[in-house]
Design an enzyme around this catalytic site. Structure first.
Site, PDB file in Angstrom:
ATOM      1  CD  GLN A   9      -2.964   0.942   2.330  1.00 24.41           C
ATOM      2  OE1 GLN A   9      -3.015  -0.084   2.995  1.00 24.41           O
ATOM      3  NE2 GLN A   9      -3.769   1.973   2.559  1.00 24.41           N
ATOM      4  CB  SER A  86       2.907  -4.591   3.939  1.00 28.46           C
ATOM      5  OG  SER A  86       1.737  -4.538   4.723  1.00 28.46           O
ATOM      6  CG  LEU A  87      -1.745  -5.450  -0.286  1.00 23.36           C
ATOM      7  CD1 LEU A  87      -2.921  -6.174   0.320  1.00 23.36           C
ATOM      8  CD2 LEU A  87      -2.173  -4.231  -1.070  1.00 23.36           C
ATOM      9  NE  ARG A 111      -2.767  -7.493   5.063  1.00 19.54           N
ATOM     10  CZ  ARG A 111      -1.990  -6.440   4.858  1.00 19.54           C
ATOM     11  NH1 ARG A 111      -2.415  -5.448   4.073  1.00 19.54           N
ATOM     12  NH2 ARG A 111      -0.805  -6.342   5.431  1.00 19.54           N
ATOM     13  CG  HIS A 191       2.725  -3.239   9.331  1.00 18.77           C
ATOM     14  ND1 HIS A 191       2.524  -4.582   9.117  1.00 18.77           N
ATOM     15  CD2 HIS A 191       2.464  -2.625   8.155  1.00 18.77           C
ATOM     16  CE1 HIS A 191       2.175  -4.775   7.855  1.00 18.77           C
ATOM     17  NE2 HIS A 191       2.123  -3.606   7.258  1.00 18.77           N
ATOM     18  CD  GLN A 239       1.401  -9.186   5.626  1.00 21.34           C
ATOM     19  OE1 GLN A 239       0.236  -8.878   5.440  1.00 21.34           O
ATOM     20  NE2 GLN A 239       2.176  -9.677   4.680  1.00 21.34           N
TER      21      GLN A 239
END
Length: 756
Positions: A9, A86-87, A111, A191, A239
């Site tokens: 993202q 991440s994503l 998510r 996060h 995550q």
């Protein structure tokens, strides 16, 4: 070598995916149906700002990245490594065959929705300071609510937390020369620990999906290590609240021969981070000097918040032969905890993760054990990795033999032998049933006994061949064939010995630092004495509650480690939530020793929870009364009344009546006849009623009996509570047994790699 990387993202932009939607119309329609809007229109126009909102940006980025992967020129080299920021990890896992396109869209839709609903807090980019130094600087700044969210490159770190504390951190960090702090435009503290509710809800959502293991190596941003078998769901759940270890991931790739990355998806953010990271790392590597004697300063130690990539992998720790024979990823086992605390669910979860656990059969009725074994076999298949506990029964050898009968009937290949004071026909029979010679005439035992021991004389018995008197009895009873008995005289009863130091359950309170080296020397002597060709392997148990403890065990020479107490505080453990709540709040000093109910008369001890329960004090008091009196009636009236009112909460006669009926119902008439002759034995059996009940009250979570809970555990739980404090595993509901194993083993690899 080129690795493929997928952006996260922040890489979204208006116009992304141009040409892809027309090329894959069917997949585009699938995405539209799942998302409830036109993905092509959103990406083409920006959707009046919606493309920058988390709940829209995440599915859009996944769709574009997934289609970009499918559109990749097939003539290009097949990638060996994949990674995603991440994503972006969803794109990498899709490319690795872990789930199909529609599943990927559903996952990122949920998510994005969960993360988008979190409001408050923010993120702060910190440039110009080594990422390994940031946690320490944060601690000194007083910004206790701020976490490191991203390790993007050696000199670029992103923080996450409440806005006021981010301002405090920014003011402190900006005082260092060359450091810049730049706020990141986001709506929440991604996060970080502040995303824990979203992570927990996403964990529940993931239970509705089944994931394949990656067919290509995908490096996880949570661990900076490759995904192993059965790890997809667990790591995706972690995550959301864990830092993105992108810099360490890139170090891992570079250390495995990757010299360039190809970015799959919009933008070149990750490509630029790769180039910057390589330049920064090269600049920090000291050039060789003319003098070989010039001392160099040691590298800074890795912090627990951001372990440096060391090149040592958890898969390399311990005995390679052990891992290969057991068919598991790590030299790590989840030990049995009696009465099904090490439940079928626990064993199944371990097996599906490429690991192994032992079912806690001790103290259960045979039909309960059989149901669990059948369920485990059905879940894991014919080649599943699992074992069953064989608990020594001093006063009921028939039960021990019945458990072996059951295991042989269901073709169980592994048992964990625990609580043994000497070898018994039952354990020898299990080990050598089906033994034969191979084509070269070498002896082969098809079943394994892993013996948990804490005393050298017991270890010596398991390290040697089966004694001749036991073999003669087994031959006479028809429980071994002549060939099986012949082989039993040539091989050790246990090829694997697990040295049990200070722990829960039956324990002599030994210290691993003295016990393990001594047992290794006993092993060497036994192999010389008996002339065995294969090395007997030695493992370590007891006190295994932190990565440093695991690392220490391997340094001391252990071939494998086995955990117990810490797995009792997991969603899979077969005990009550009330017990798990207690365990999650313990420190290392919150345990005590008490008599073992199954070996009450001989004074054997177990270690139990002391904090919040009176069981240890009451159990020790009952043992003192037993040792000091020949009958219940010889105890002074005030003490008897206290025991009846506070321990039993019923008259002694009622306790004895219930105890008597139980033993007669189990066919133990001899015990009752002995009690009728010997009042002291009658008292012992009645006292043992309290020990059995205290276990049951804890397993059931009976709130009225909380002070009497018997919770067998060692101080390892206190150590593990410290390890996971402030992380996604602080809440025991997220402490799945495979994630506990992952945290300990990867942490141990980092500890050992840092001191290479």
């Amino acid at each position: 070598m080129v690795a493929l990387v997928f952006p996260g993202q922040g890489s979204q932009r208006k116009g992304m995916g141009d040409g892809l939607f027309a090329r894959f119309p069917e997949l585009t329609r699938q995405a539209d149906d799942i998302l409830g809007h036109s993905i092509e229109e959103l990406c083409r126009t920006g959707g009046e700002g919606r493309l920058d909102r988390t709940e829209y940006a995440q599915p859009a980025l996944f769709v574009v990245s997934a289609l970009s992967w499918l559109a990749r020129d097939p003539a290009l080299p097949e990638p060996r490594f994949l990674a995603g920021h991440s994503l972006g990890e969803y794109g990498a896992l899709f490319a690795a065959g872990c789930f199909d396109f529609a599943t990927g869209v559903r996952l990122v839709r949920e998510r994005g929705a969960l993360m988008g609903r979190v409001q408050g807090g923010g993120m702060l980019a910190v440039v110009g300071v080594d990422g390994d130094e940031v946690p320490g600087l944060l601690a000194r700044s007083g910004a206790s609510g701020v976490d490191v969210a991203n390790y993007n490159s050696p000199s670029q770190t992103v923080l996450s937390g409440p806005l006021d504390e981010l301002r405090t951190a920014s003011a402190a960090l900006s005082q260092r020369p060359g450091v810049r702090c730049v706020p990141v435009r986001v709506s929440a503290a991604f996060h970080s620990r502040h995303m824990r509710p979203a992570a927990q809800e996403f964990t529940r959502f993931l239970t509705g999906f089944t994931f394949a293991d990656p067919v290509r190596t995908v490096v996880s941003g949570v661990t900076a290590r490759p995904y192993g078998p059965g790890e997809v769901a667990g790591l995706l759940a972690r995550q959301i609240e864990s830092p993105v270890r992108w810099s360490q991931t890139m170090e891992y790739l570079a250390g495995h021969g990757v010299d360039a990355v190809e970015e799959i998806g919009p933008g070149q953010v990750l490509t630029n981070l790769w180039k910057r990271g390589r330049t920064e790392r090269a600049a920090r590597t000291p050039a060789p000097t003319a003098s070989a004697t010039t001392p160099t300063a040691p590298a800074p130690a890795a912090t627990t918040a951001a372990p440096a990539s060391t090149g040592l992998r958890a898969e390399e720790l311990g005995s390679a032969e052990f891992r290969r024979e057991y068919g598991i990823r790590y030299a790590y086992l989840a030990g049995a905890m009696f009465r099904g605390i090490a439940s079928a669910d626990l064993v199944i979860r371990m097996g599906r993760a490429g690991l192994m656990g032992f079912f806690g059969a001790g103290g259960l009725a045979l039909d309960q054990v059989e149901k669990a074994v059948v369920r485990i076999k059905e879940a894991l298949g014919p080649d599943g990795r699992y074992g069953v506990n064989l608990l020594h029964s001093i006063d009921d050898p028939a039960y021990e033999q019945a458990v072996v009968d059951l295991c042989l009937r269901h073709d169980v290949h592994d048992v964990e032998a625990a609580g043994f004071t000497q070898l018994t026909p039952a354990v020898v029979r299990f080990r050598f049933a089906g033994a034969h010679r191979d084509a070269a005439g070498r002896p082969v035992a098809v079943r394994r006994v892993l013996a948990k021991v804490s005393r050298p004389e017991v270890a010596a018995a398991f390290m040697g061949p089966a004694p001749a008197p036991i073999l003669r009895k087994l031959l006479a009873d028809g429980h071994l064939t002549p060939l099986e008995a012949e082989i039993a005289a040539e091989l050790p009863v246990a090829q694997d010995i697990c040295v049990e130091a200070d722990s829960g359950g039956h324990t002599d309170g030994g210290a691993a630092l003295t016990l393990l080296p001594a047992m290794l020397r006993h092993r060497d002597a036994a192999m010389t004495r008996h002339g065995f060709e294969r090395r007997i392997r030695i493992g370590a148990a007891g006190g295994i509650g932190a990565p440093e403890a695991v690392a220490a065990a391997f340094v001391l020479g252990a071939d494998f480690v086995l955990t117990g107490t810490i797995n009792q505080c997991s969603p899979e453990a077969g005990t009550s939530d009330a017990v798990k709540d207690i365990l999650a709040g313990l420190d290392v000093q919150d345990t005590a020793y008490a008599p073992a109910g199954d070996m009450f008369e001989i004074g054997a001890r177990v270690q139990v929870v002391r904090k919040g329960t009176l069981f240890a004090a009451r159990g020790n008091k009952l043992y003192q009364l037993y040792r000091g009196h020949d009958s219940w009636e010889s105890i002074d009236p005030a003490t008897r009344r206290s025991v009846e009112e506070t321990y039993f909460k019923r008259p002694f006669d009622e306790v004895w009546a219930e105890t008597r009926a139980y033993h007669l119902g189990q066919g133990r008439d001899a015990e009752i006849e002995k009690a009728d002759r010997l009042p002291k034995h009658r008292m012992a059996l009645a006292f043992r009623w309290y020990f059995a009940r205290s276990v049951r009250w804890a397993l059931e979570g009976d709130p009225a009996q909380r002070v009497n809970y018997q919770i067998q555990c060692g101080p390892a739980i206190g150590a593990f509570n410290h390890v996971v404090r402030g992380t996604g595993l602080e809440d025991w509901r997220a402490r799945h047994v495979d994630l506990i194993a992952e945290r300990l083993m990867t942490g141990a690899a980092d500890v050992l790699g840092a001191v290479r």
